[in-house]
Design a protein around this motif. Structure first.
Motif, PDB file in Angstrom:
ATOM      1  N   PRO A 210       0.835  -1.206   0.000  1.00 44.15           N
ATOM      2  CA  PRO A 210       0.000   0.000   0.000  1.00 44.15           C
ATOM      3  C   PRO A 210       0.866   1.251   0.000  1.00 44.15           C
ATOM      4  O   PRO A 210       2.027   1.235   0.425  1.00 44.15           O
ATOM      5  N   LYS A 211       0.298   2.350  -0.452  1.00 50.40           N
ATOM      6  CA  LYS A 211       1.065   3.573  -0.639  1.00 50.40           C
ATOM      7  C   LYS A 211       1.716   4.051   0.649  1.00 50.40           C
ATOM      8  O   LYS A 211       2.900   4.428   0.685  1.00 50.40           O
ATOM      9  N   GLU A 212       0.976   4.020   1.792  1.00 49.41           N
ATOM     10  CA  GLU A 212       1.548   4.520   3.048  1.00 49.41           C
ATOM     11  C   GLU A 212       2.655   3.611   3.562  1.00 49.41           C
ATOM     12  O   GLU A 212       3.646   4.079   4.155  1.00 49.41           O
ATOM     13  N   LEU A 213       2.527   2.288   3.306  1.00 44.49           N
ATOM     14  CA  LEU A 213       3.573   1.369   3.740  1.00 44.49           C
ATOM     15  C   LEU A 213       4.776   1.413   2.801  1.00 44.49           C
ATOM     16  O   LEU A 213       5.899   1.123   3.219  1.00 44.49           O
ATOM     17  N   ASN A 214       4.526   1.772   1.528  1.00 42.38           N
ATOM     18  CA  ASN A 214       5.630   1.914   0.589  1.00 42.38           C
ATOM     19  C   ASN A 214       6.584   3.013   1.049  1.00 42.38           C
ATOM     20  O   ASN A 214       7.807   2.895   0.918  1.00 42.38           O
ATOM     21  N   LYS A 215       6.046   4.075   1.624  1.00 37.85           N
ATOM     22  CA  LYS A 215       6.874   5.165   2.150  1.00 37.85           C
ATOM     23  C   LYS A 215       7.737   4.671   3.315  1.00 37.85           C
ATOM     24  O   LYS A 215       8.928   5.017   3.432  1.00 37.85           O
ATOM     25  N   ILE A 216       7.162   3.857   4.202  1.00 41.61           N
ATOM     26  CA  ILE A 216       7.929   3.301   5.327  1.00 41.61           C
ATOM     27  C   ILE A 216       9.027   2.392   4.788  1.00 41.61           C
ATOM     28  O   ILE A 216      10.169   2.417   5.282  1.00 41.61           O
ATOM     29  N   TRP A 217       8.663   1.572   3.768  1.00 46.93           N
ATOM     30  CA  TRP A 217       9.656   0.668   3.182  1.00 46.93           C
ATOM     31  C   TRP A 217      10.836   1.452   2.597  1.00 46.93           C
ATOM     32  O   TRP A 217      12.000   1.075   2.783  1.00 46.93           O
ATOM     33  N   ARG A 218      10.576   2.534   1.909  1.00 43.74           N
ATOM     34  CA  ARG A 218      11.641   3.340   1.333  1.00 43.74           C
ATOM     35  C   ARG A 218      12.567   3.894   2.406  1.00 43.74           C
ATOM     36  O   ARG A 218      13.797   3.908   2.242  1.00 43.74           O
ATOM     37  N   LYS A 219      11.989   4.359   3.503  1.00 48.61           N
ATOM     38  CA  LYS A 219      12.814   4.881   4.590  1.00 48.61           C
ATOM     39  C   LYS A 219      13.653   3.774   5.215  1.00 48.61           C
ATOM     40  O   LYS A 219      14.849   3.953   5.496  1.00 48.61           O
ATOM     41  N   LEU A 220      13.033   2.625   5.399  1.00 46.49           N
ATOM     42  CA  LEU A 220      13.732   1.496   6.008  1.00 46.49           C
ATOM     43  C   LEU A 220      14.859   1.013   5.098  1.00 46.49           C
ATOM     44  O   LEU A 220      15.978   0.729   5.566  1.00 46.49           O
ATOM     45  N   ALA A 221      14.569   0.913   3.779  1.00 50.03           N
ATOM     46  CA  ALA A 221      15.585   0.450   2.837  1.00 50.03           C
ATOM     47  C   ALA A 221      16.720   1.450   2.705  1.00 50.03           C
ATOM     48  O   ALA A 221      17.846   1.070   2.352  1.00 50.03           O
ATOM     49  N   GLY A 222      16.456   2.725   2.994  1.00 49.25           N
ATOM     50  CA  GLY A 222      17.523   3.715   2.951  1.00 49.25           C
ATOM     51  C   GLY A 222      18.469   3.623   4.126  1.00 49.25           C
ATOM     52  O   GLY A 222      19.596   4.145   4.066  1.00 49.25           O
ATOM     53  N   LEU A 223      18.024   2.982   5.207  1.00 47.79           N
ATOM     54  CA  LEU A 223      18.855   2.886   6.417  1.00 47.79           C
ATOM     55  C   LEU A 223      19.487   1.514   6.584  1.00 47.79           C
ATOM     56  O   LEU A 223      20.578   1.384   7.150  1.00 47.79           O
ATOM     57  N   TYR A 224      18.795   0.465   6.106  1.00 46.50           N
ATOM     58  CA  TYR A 224      19.275  -0.892   6.331  1.00 46.50           C
ATOM     59  C   TYR A 224      19.299  -1.655   5.011  1.00 46.50           C
ATOM     60  O   TYR A 224      18.583  -1.313   4.069  1.00 46.50           O
ATOM     61  N   ASP A 225      20.110  -2.707   4.972  1.00 49.22           N
ATOM     62  CA  ASP A 225      20.094  -3.627   3.836  1.00 49.22           C
ATOM     63  C   ASP A 225      19.005  -4.664   4.065  1.00 49.22           C
ATOM     64  O   ASP A 225      19.265  -5.783   4.526  1.00 49.22           O
ATOM     65  N   VAL A 226      17.803  -4.270   3.796  1.00 47.76           N
ATOM     66  CA  VAL A 226      16.674  -5.175   3.969  1.00 47.76           C
ATOM     67  C   VAL A 226      16.052  -5.437   2.595  1.00 47.76           C
ATOM     68  O   VAL A 226      15.986  -4.542   1.759  1.00 47.76           O
ATOM     69  N   SER A 227      15.638  -6.675   2.364  1.00 48.76           N
ATOM     70  CA  SER A 227      15.003  -7.005   1.084  1.00 48.76           C
ATOM     71  C   SER A 227      13.890  -8.023   1.250  1.00 48.76           C
ATOM     72  O   SER A 227      12.924  -8.008   0.506  1.00 48.76           O
ATOM     73  N   THR A 228      14.006  -8.896   2.288  1.00 51.36           N
ATOM     74  CA  THR A 228      13.013  -9.949   2.477  1.00 51.36           C
ATOM     75  C   THR A 228      12.133  -9.633   3.672  1.00 51.36           C
ATOM     76  O   THR A 228      12.478  -8.791   4.514  1.00 51.36           O
ATOM     77  N   PRO A 229      10.978 -10.300   3.794  1.00 50.41           N
ATOM     78  CA  PRO A 229      10.131 -10.096   4.977  1.00 50.41           C
ATOM     79  C   PRO A 229      10.871 -10.408   6.280  1.00 50.41           C
ATOM     80  O   PRO A 229      10.643  -9.749   7.298  1.00 50.41           O
ATOM     81  N   GLU A 230      11.772 -11.414   6.254  1.00 53.33           N
ATOM     82  CA  GLU A 230      12.522 -11.747   7.461  1.00 53.33           C
ATOM     83  C   GLU A 230      13.435 -10.604   7.891  1.00 53.33           C
ATOM     84  O   GLU A 230      13.601 -10.338   9.090  1.00 53.33           O
ATOM     85  N   ASP A 231      14.026  -9.901   6.889  1.00 53.47           N
ATOM     86  CA  ASP A 231      14.878  -8.755   7.224  1.00 53.47           C
ATOM     87  C   ASP A 231      14.079  -7.666   7.923  1.00 53.47           C
ATOM     88  O   ASP A 231      14.540  -7.033   8.878  1.00 53.47           O
ATOM     89  N   VAL A 232      12.853  -7.439   7.434  1.00 51.73           N
ATOM     90  CA  VAL A 232      12.017  -6.393   8.048  1.00 51.73           C
ATOM     91  C   VAL A 232      11.640  -6.775   9.472  1.00 51.73           C
ATOM     92  O   VAL A 232      11.687  -5.940  10.394  1.00 51.73           O
ATOM     93  N   GLN A 233      11.247  -8.036   9.671  1.00 48.64           N
ATOM     94  CA  GLN A 233      10.855  -8.474  11.005  1.00 48.64           C
ATOM     95  C   GLN A 233      12.027  -8.391  11.987  1.00 48.64           C
ATOM     96  O   GLN A 233      11.833  -8.212  13.203  1.00 48.64           O
ATOM     97  N   ALA A 234      13.274  -8.483  11.509  1.00 49.67           N
ATOM     98  CA  ALA A 234      14.448  -8.460  12.380  1.00 49.67           C
ATOM     99  C   ALA A 234      14.873  -7.059  12.801  1.00 49.67           C
ATOM    100  O   ALA A 234      15.747  -6.901  13.668  1.00 49.67           O
ATOM    101  N   VAL A 235      14.309  -6.017  12.193  1.00 46.93           N
ATOM    102  CA  VAL A 235      14.683  -4.640  12.531  1.00 46.93           C
ATOM    103  C   VAL A 235      14.159  -4.300  13.923  1.00 46.93           C
ATOM    104  O   VAL A 235      12.977  -4.505  14.236  1.00 46.93           O
ATOM    105  N   ASP A 236      15.055  -3.776  14.783  1.00 44.30           N
ATOM    106  CA  ASP A 236      14.696  -3.376  16.152  1.00 44.30           C
ATOM    107  C   ASP A 236      14.030  -2.010  16.099  1.00 44.30           C
ATOM    108  O   ASP A 236      14.666  -1.018  15.683  1.00 44.30           O
ATOM    109  N   PRO A 237      12.783  -1.879  16.554  1.00 42.48           N
ATOM    110  CA  PRO A 237      12.089  -0.575  16.501  1.00 42.48           C
ATOM    111  C   PRO A 237      12.810   0.504  17.299  1.00 42.48           C
ATOM    112  O   PRO A 237      12.819   1.671  16.887  1.00 42.48           O
ATOM    113  N   ASP A 238      13.415   0.132  18.430  1.00 44.00           N
ATOM    114  CA  ASP A 238      14.094   1.139  19.257  1.00 44.00           C
ATOM    115  C   ASP A 238      15.317   1.687  18.537  1.00 44.00           C
ATOM    116  O   ASP A 238      15.565   2.903  18.544  1.00 44.00           O
TER     117      ASP A 238
END
Length: 836
Positions: A210-238
């Motif tokens: 979805p468009k709002e989650l695509n924005k979060i994904w772009r920010k996350l991908a700019g900070l971390y080397d994430v590509s798979t769902p497992e990579d996203v789940q492993a990101v520490d929110p803090d």
């Protein structure tokens, strides 16, 4: 279901750095890299450092780190320059193929990086290019560790640089990365570990978010080397919240993204798995490859497969997937470039196969690389829509020359042209245009989203219907019905005559309807009409049913309570249908009124009878002057017909020229009038030739003869014969009774014409005699005396008028000869006496 564009870019940067470093040393940046790229990278690095003052500027002084600011066009320029082309030829044999892949990859990468939508075709081409580049780069870097792009990552200068994603399409600041702690980096992908490389093959497609989650994904991908769902789940929110530029909205959005990925894992599964580079994916059902949806490189691969394997038919997806590349690569003319194209085509097939499998409700999508090969039920409405769209798509996206030839041959937006006319316009020979047409039609069939088998099935079911009405949108594009029929035969892979003959046979149904109702009363039972259609034309019950439905749609048949009632028949059949329901017969005017009132005829019948219009009708006959009856009610025992014709032959054999008028034969053979003139004429017309009696029923006198090519006996000949055979001079009334017409003026006209031609003489008022017998009257003594007196008076008084001589002869003989007759007798008498 794609390779992450970020990983492909990393592999490109590492390959360029490795090859150029080995060839030109650590200082290759100034030696090999074009000056415009160096300037562009410098400006981008300065802009990045201004926005991120906490980043150490020393990190971007190495050649490897500078490559992080290059975009896809820069890679293409570096790889294809004169000084570097030979270095990369082993990995990318075809410069044109690499350029095409990079173009598709660049469009795909920019859309994904900046959240822009992509159409299905561009998305498929981008995914295919990404997968092909990913596979080629992995092979090129076999055995190398992909640098982590973080601290401690290997570099030619042994210094580390973080990996920002430079603005690939020239936009400053888009997709930039903040430095991330090494502990949170994703595990590097290594060709030494195939299980690890699988992580790169299960990337998230941002376009599916979805468009709002695509924005979060772009920010996350700019900070971390994430590509798979497992990579996203492993990101520490803090830890994520502590990164620069990350506020509460992004932290909450990360939780939403994790929840979405968990809840839609099955739905996204198809988009997160690419087939391995050298492994084929069995698509299960049989699919054809859609030629127009293939990229240029895919088409080259397909042409090479067809040429090498000598395939004459459309190539299926499984034929490509099951191809043994090792064996195929050993064939003549097959190089590494071809094999690379086939591998890329296999990946595209896998992408399309999963999409079709996950979305069966789409049926045949607007853009389909794979088209189901097995026939499926298809309605005429659906066929109309799909074929209209396929033509438009082929004309827009297919080869321009193909489109031009097919437009002019099929009459799309213009009048249909012959091969010679097109050849003159394109300055080609007729044979060359025919070759171009055959090739264009083959490519058009291969581009169809509707399988030819499905189209053939639906057309075959409606062949005996009006296809222009069943496919109105499609038919409207063609200049003529013949051009439309030619197109359908091409699209359904059948000979051109297939549809043309079927449509001509459809016209025969109208004659069948006329034939049926000319012999049957209405309303007729539907079952009887269907049975008649099947018996007469050998149709199946389905074809007969389709035909009746089509006739009802066109208004040729109307369904009432008791069955079917005809409409729009030919005039003869409509008249016969009315007469069938009136055994006593009808006059022409009454029959015409009945036909017009019921609407049986396609044309309005005039109330004034037209002589001879229906004299050869197989269903009715003229039963009197202007009076018609149906043959079913013919007042003649048909068992007598052989005897009647046998008598007629004997009569004709004794006639001069073996020819006679029908009226004369009827009066001589059957004075009682049985059969009457009209019945005898019908017998001669319908059965005469079987007995060697030939008729001519188109002149004013109906003539029959034993000779097929006989001289017609005209009405005037008939009148002359009757006058000659008469025992006494015939009156005008007696001649009139011999004719088929009741017109007194017609008899008078014929007699006057024969008198003017000097073939008969009007002896006395209204009494006619042939010339030879009239001259025999000179042997009468009183006539001779009267003529002698007349001749003497004529010699004594030359001024005496013939009128006076005529009166003298009539007074002497006591008769009332006409003046013309007396003059004729006087001339003949003088000739005999030798008087001038």
């Amino acid at each position: 279901m794609h390779a992450d564009y970020q990983i492909v870019e990393k592999l490109f940067r590492h390959l360029i750095d490795r090859e150029l470093g080995q060839k030109f040393g650590p200082g290759y940046w100034k030696q090999v890299i074009p000056g415009d790229i160096r300037d562009k990278v410098r400006l981008r690095a300065e802009s990045f450092l201004k926005k991120h003052p906490h980043v150490d500027p020393g990190r971007y002084t190495t050649t490897r780190s500078r490559l992080d600011f290059c975009d896809v066009p820069d890679y293409r320029k570096i790889l294809s320059s004169k000084r570097t082309r030979e270095l990369f030829r082993a990995y990318f044999p075809s410069a044109e193929g690499l350029a095409a892949k990079l173009v598709h990859f660049e469009e795909y990468r920019n859309a994904r990086a900046h959240g822009r939508p992509l159409d299905e075709i561009s998305l498929d081409l981008g995914r295919s290019a990404s997968a092909a580049l990913h596979a080629a780069l992995h092979r090129a870097l076999e055995g190398d560790l992909l640098p982590d792009d973080g601290e401690g990552a290997p570099s030619h200068d042994d210094t580390e640089a973080i990996t920002p994603t430079g603005p690939a399409d020239g936009r400053e600041g888009d997709g930039e990365r903040e430095p991330a702690p090494p502990a949170e980096r994703a595990t590097p992908t290594s060709r030494e570990n195939r299980e690890t490389s699988r992580a790169a093959d299960r990337c998230i497609d941002p376009g599916l978010l979805p468009k709002e989650l695509n924005k979060i994904w772009r920010k996350l991908a700019g900070l971390y080397d994430v590509s798979t769902p497992e990579d996203v789940q492993a990101v520490d929110p803090d830890r994520f919240a502590g990164q620069p530029g990350v506020g509460t909205i992004y932290v909450d959005g990360l939780a939403d993204l994790k929840t979405y990925l968990s809840e839609h894992a099955d739905e996204l599964a198809a988009s997160m798995a690419l087939p391995a580079t050298d492994e084929s994916v069995n698509v299960g059902a049989k699919y054809y490859l859609n030629w127009i949806e293939l990229g240029a490189e895919d088409r080259k691969a397909l042409r090479k497969i067809r040429t090498v394997l000598d395939l004459k038919v459309r190539v299926t997806a499984n034929q490509v997937l099951d191809l043994n590349l090792q064996e195929f690569g050993g064939r003549k003319g097959v190089g590494e470039g071809t094999l690379e194209r086939i591998r890329a085509l296999r990946r595209r097939i896998g992408v399309e196969a999963n999409r079709l499998a996950d979305q069966p409700e789409l049926g045949i999508p607007d853009s389909a690389l794979l088209v189901p090969a097995d026939p499926r039920p298809l309605s005429m409405v659906e066929a109309d829509e799909l074929l209209t769209r396929d033509i438009d798509r082929f004309m827009r996206r297919g080869p321009p020359e193909d489109g031009q030839v097919l437009r002019r041959r099929w009459g799309l937006g213009c009048e249909g042209e012959t091969l010679e006319q097109i050849g003159k316009g394109l300055r080609r020979t007729r044979e060359r245009i025919r070759q171009l047409q055959d090739a264009a039609e083959r490519r058009f069939r291969e581009s169809l989203a509707v399988p030819p088998e499905s189209l053939r099935l639906v057309v075959e079911q409606h062949l005996h219907s009006n296809l222009t009405e069943l496919l109105p949108r499609l038919a409207a594009d063609f200049s003529s019905e013949e051009c439309f029929q030619d197109f359908l035969s091409v699209a359904s892979s059948r000979p051109r005559r297939w549809i043309r003959e079927a449509q001509r046979a459809r016209e025969g149904r109208f004659a069948l309807v006329d034939e049926y109702f000319a012999e049957h009363e209405s309303p007729a039972p539907i079952a009887d009409v269907l049975a008649f259609f099947q018996d007469q034309d050998g149709w199946s019950a389905s074809q007969a049913s389709h035909s009746l439905r089509d006739l009802a749609t066109q208004g040729r048949l109307v369904m009432v309570a008791g069955g079917l009632v005809p409409r729009g028949m030919k005039k003869g059949a409509a008249l016969a249908h009315v007469l069938l329901m009136h055994p006593e017969g009808l006059s022409w005017s009454d029959a015409a009124r009945a036909v017009n009132a019921a609407g049986y005829s396609a044309r309005h019948l005039s109330l004034e009878r037209v002589d001879g219009e229906f004299t050869r009708s197989p269903h009715l006959y003229l039963a009197g002057r202007g009076f018609y009856r149906h043959l079913a009610h013919l007042a003649l025992d048909k068992s007598r017909i052989p005897d009647i014709l046998a008598e007629l032959r004997g009569f004709l054999a004794g006639r001069p020229r073996q020819t006679s008028k029908v009226r004369d034969a009827q009066l001589r053979l059957w004075p009682s009038g049985d059969p009457d003139y009209y019945a005898l004429r019908h017998v001669c017309t319908s059965y005469g030739e079987a007995y060697g009696i030939h008729g001519s029923f188109f002149s004013s006198a109906d003539t029959i003869s034993l000779h097929e090519e006989h001289e017609t006996v005209t009405t005037a000949d008939y009148v002359l014969t009757r006058v000659t055979e008469s025992a006494a001079p015939m009156t005008r009334e007696e001649v009139q009774r011999q004719l088929t017409t009741s017109s007194e003026g017609w008899a008078e006209f014929l007699l006057a014409r024969l008198v003017d031609e000097d073939r008969i003489i009007e002896v006395t008022r209204g009494h006619y005699l042939d010339v030879p017998r009239s001259l025999k009257m000179l042997d009468n003594s009183r006539m001779i005396e009267a003529l002698d007196v007349a001749m003497g008076i004529s010699r004594q008084a030359p001024e005496t008028a013939h009128d006076d001589l005529c009166d003298l002869v009539n007074e002497t003989t006591g008769r009332s000869f006409t003046r013309k007759y007396v003059r004729r007798l006087l001339v003949e008498h003088r000739r005999r006496r030798g008087v001038a």
